[in-house]
Design an enzyme around this catalytic site. Structure first.
Site, PDB file in Angstrom:
ATOM      1  N   GLY B  31      15.197  -1.400  25.188  1.00  0.00           N
ATOM      2  CA  GLY B  31      16.234  -0.533  24.666  1.00  0.00           C
ATOM      3  C   GLY B  31      17.504  -1.489  24.864  1.00  0.00           C
ATOM      4  O   GLY B  31      18.479  -0.816  24.132  1.00  0.00           O
ATOM      5  N   CYS B 240       0.504  13.428  -1.764  1.00  0.00           N
ATOM      6  CA  CYS B 240       1.057  11.991  -2.469  1.00  0.00           C
ATOM      7  C   CYS B 240       0.350  12.024  -4.027  1.00  0.00           C
ATOM      8  O   CYS B 240      -0.754  12.589  -4.168  1.00  0.00           O
ATOM      9  CB  CYS B 240       0.541  10.881  -2.126  1.00  0.00           C
ATOM     10  N   CYS B 243      -2.742   9.377  -4.249  1.00  0.00           N
ATOM     11  CA  CYS B 243      -3.808   9.264  -3.486  1.00  0.00           C
ATOM     12  C   CYS B 243      -4.211  10.361  -2.474  1.00  0.00           C
ATOM     13  O   CYS B 243      -4.908  10.484  -1.846  1.00  0.00           O
ATOM     14  CB  CYS B 243      -3.530   7.969  -2.414  1.00  0.00           C
ATOM     15  N   CYS B 265       3.509   7.760  -1.868  1.00  0.00           N
ATOM     16  CA  CYS B 265       3.664   7.249  -0.586  1.00  0.00           C
ATOM     17  C   CYS B 265       4.580   6.301  -0.461  1.00  0.00           C
ATOM     18  O   CYS B 265       4.725   5.513  -1.594  1.00  0.00           O
ATOM     19  CB  CYS B 265       2.186   6.526  -0.449  1.00  0.00           C
ATOM     20  N   CYS B 271      -1.026   3.586   0.377  1.00  0.00           N
ATOM     21  CA  CYS B 271      -1.466   4.479  -0.940  1.00  0.00           C
ATOM     22  C   CYS B 271      -2.626   3.409  -1.765  1.00  0.00           C
ATOM     23  O   CYS B 271      -3.678   4.140  -2.124  1.00  0.00           O
ATOM     24  CB  CYS B 271      -0.416   4.574  -1.773  1.00  0.00           C
TER      25      CYS B 271
END
Lengths: 263, 325
Positions: B31, B240, B243, B265, B271
């Site tokens: 970080g 979606c 899909c 998606c 997808c």
């Protein structure tokens, strides 16, 4: 235990505090003790070193010489220069408060009043929105601000209200020492009177110790237990407020007292 | 790569060493933003100069590279960066998340779970999570050094006070390993939970700001929140359209000027692979081929009319959300 501590040691002990600006003197050899619950006023004309002294006390400015000792909770009198920066910052935002002359310097103007009051709580680990908000509303009420205006930006508040908001923001962590730089300057007289009333009440109800820098002897008379008169960066007279104002000894103090306008 | 006249993966060896040293430090201090000597790259700042330098430094001859932009493998930025490395490093490239060893990304983390040994490379426009609250670099560095992050919550408080919920939806600040506050780059907050204890090594490069930082595998990554307003991710009312996935980040696609729209998606590879596996969404079931055509060209399930689908999805999202950086 707590009561004994309070009797035995001062909250703040300053000795030989000196700061030069090049060849000029900012303040020289200033020393005093501040006891818990005591209010000390620092008076003097512009350029007498009052604000320099306050900046040194708040560690915003490094001293050339001298010591500042503070009675840390559970640690006793500790020299501030010995603390790490992290400890000093923690102290400044929990056990100390600093009220700026201009509330716009002490507030975050782009966030709401509630966020301003809650900031110290969040900085010290509060992570419950509802509790932070309740504390902010509580403190707004205590400084006579309408808690319903919690979500308004400080810029929509009047000067006197901004100053009260700044005081609330500082007191929310229940500090033991508050430093104030001309807290009533720039406010009109009636607002000043209300603010002084409020300050006096807060100081007595929380047992706050305070160092108030002011050029207004009336403010000193109303709020302070003791007085420190400065001229040219040096302390020329010190004593109980009434004593100094009623029977000034130093020629400069005499001049200062006699310069006050009477209506 | 004598054929192209370039060094392997474009950057000269000394530069790569310098970036690798910075990356090692970044991995050692999760970080923490490590400064590095960002080089001029053959694409403009804001197009992924940080990510491309990190990728160039970690890429080996056996690596398989995947590049995504807003979840899609087929947008301009992704296509060009992928082609850049195919030409300068001659590495294999892929669309499939599971096959890739290095994935450079802008604005998304793939839906398919990452695995040990994979490296995610994020393109970062602004590495400093506190920059909007505190413009001074010296101050933000001090705040990082002292782990003094209280005022980040002031912004979250302000969000709740104003909107009733935390309104930050992308670039949502996270705490890494309980120590450093980090910008996860402008990924939607939907992807924040995927950062947490990810088995993949995650590297972040900011070219203009000249910083790299990292999240080593299995590192704790927590999104900031309040106890009574816990962190939550975006949800959609429908799956979606192509899909039928109800667990992926969806883009809203505007279909006409009469309010027609569908949600698909954002991760086009996810997808497509679901559709190959036989999953269908409402758009198929309703037999509305013209709707599906909006994404057909991109995901390659059926030959529809040529519609610039991917660019539409990207701009549709940018237009909806807060100002993109």
């Amino acid at each position: 235990m707590q009561a004994n501590d309070r009797l035995l040691t001062p909250l703040l002990r300053v000795s030989g505090l000196t700061r030069h600006y090049g060849a000029r003197i900012g303040c020289a050899d200033v020393g005093f003790e501040l006891w818990p619950g005591e209010v000390l006023a620092v008076v003097g004309e512009s350029g007498s070193g009052k604000s320099t002294l306050l900046k040194l006390l708040s560690t915003r400015l490094a001293a050339d010489a001298g010591r500042i000792e503070y009675a840390l909770l559970g640690r006793g009198l500790t020299e501030l220069s010995r603390l790490s920066e992290a400890e000093r910052r923690w102290l400044l935002r929990t056990d100390w408060g600093f009220v700026e002359q201009n509330p716009r310097d002490g507030l975050r103007m782009n966030v709401s009043a509630g966020a301003n009051v809650g900031e110290r709580l969040m900085a010290t680990g509060a992570r419950h929105y509802g509790e932070i908000r309740a504390a902010a509303q509580d403190w707004m009420a205590r400084v006579e601000l309408d808690p319903a205006r919690i979500d308004e930006a400080p810029s929509r508040f009047s000067g006197g209200m901004q100053q009260r908001l700044q005081i609330a923001r500082n007191l929310v962590t229940k500090p033991r020492l508050v430093l104030m730089d001309e807290p009533t300057a720039g406010l009109d007289v009636s607002v000043q009177a209300r603010l002084l009333d409020l300050l006096r009440e807060l100081v007595t109800s929380f047992g706050l110790a305070a160092v108030i820098v002011t050029h207004d002897l009336a403010v000193a008379r109303l709020l302070a237990h003791r007085l420190l008169v400065m001229q040219g960066g040096r302390v020329v007279e010190t004593g109980l407020t009434d004593q100094v104002l009623d029977d000034p000894q130093h020629p400069y103090t005499q001049l200062l007292v006699s310069s006050v306008l009477h209506l | 790569m004598s054929a192209t006249g370039y060094n392997f993966a474009y950057l000269d060896p000394q530069t790569k060493r310098m970036i690798r040293r910075a990356l090692l430090k970044a991995v050692a201090i999760p970080g923490y933003q490590v400064p590095f000597g960002s080089r001029e790259m053959p694409l403009p700042y804001g197009w992924g100069t940080g990510g491309i330098q990190v990728t160039a430094s970690v890429l080996g001859r056996d690596d398989v590279l995947k590049v995504i932009d807003q979840g899609s493998d087929d947008t301009v930025n992704a296509v060009n960066i992928r082609r850049f490395f195919a030409r300068t490093a001659d590495v294999a490239t892929t669309d499939r998340t599971a096959e890739a060893t290095v994935i450079q990304t802008r604005h998304r983390i793939p839906e398919a779970p990452l695995a040990e040994g994979q490296i995610m490379v994020y393109q970062v426009p602004e590495p400093e999570p506190m920059r909007r609250l505190e413009p001074r670099e010296a101050v933000t560095r001090t705040l990082h050094a002292l782990a003094d992050y209280g005022f980040m919550h002031v912004k979250l408080y302000e969000d709740i006070a104003r909107y009733g919920h935390i309104a930050t939806t992308y670039d949502y600040p996270v705490m890494v390993n309980g120590r450093y506050l980090m910008s996860p780059s402008p990924i939607p907050k939907f992807d924040n939970p995927k950062l947490h204890r990810s088995p993949a090594l995650q590297l972040f490069g900011a070219g203009r700001e000249k910083r790299v930082y990292a999240v080593p595998p299995y590192t704790r990554v927590e999104s900031l929140d309040f106890e009574d307003h816990p962190f939550s991710v975006q949800r959609w009312d429908e799956p979606c359209a192509l899909c039928g996935a109800d667990d992926s980040f969806l883009d809203e696609v505007v279909l006409d000027d009469a309010g027609g729209r569908m949600f698909v998606c954002s991760d086009s590879e996810y997808c497509a692979s679901r559709q190959h596996a036989g999953h269908t969404g409402p758009a198929h079931r309703a037999q509305r081929g013209s709707l599906a055509a909006a994404r057909a060209g991109e995901v390659g399930i059926e030959q529809g009319k040529p519609v610039p689908a991917s660019n539409d999805t990207a701009s549709a999202r940018l237009g909806r959300g807060p100002a993109s950086s």
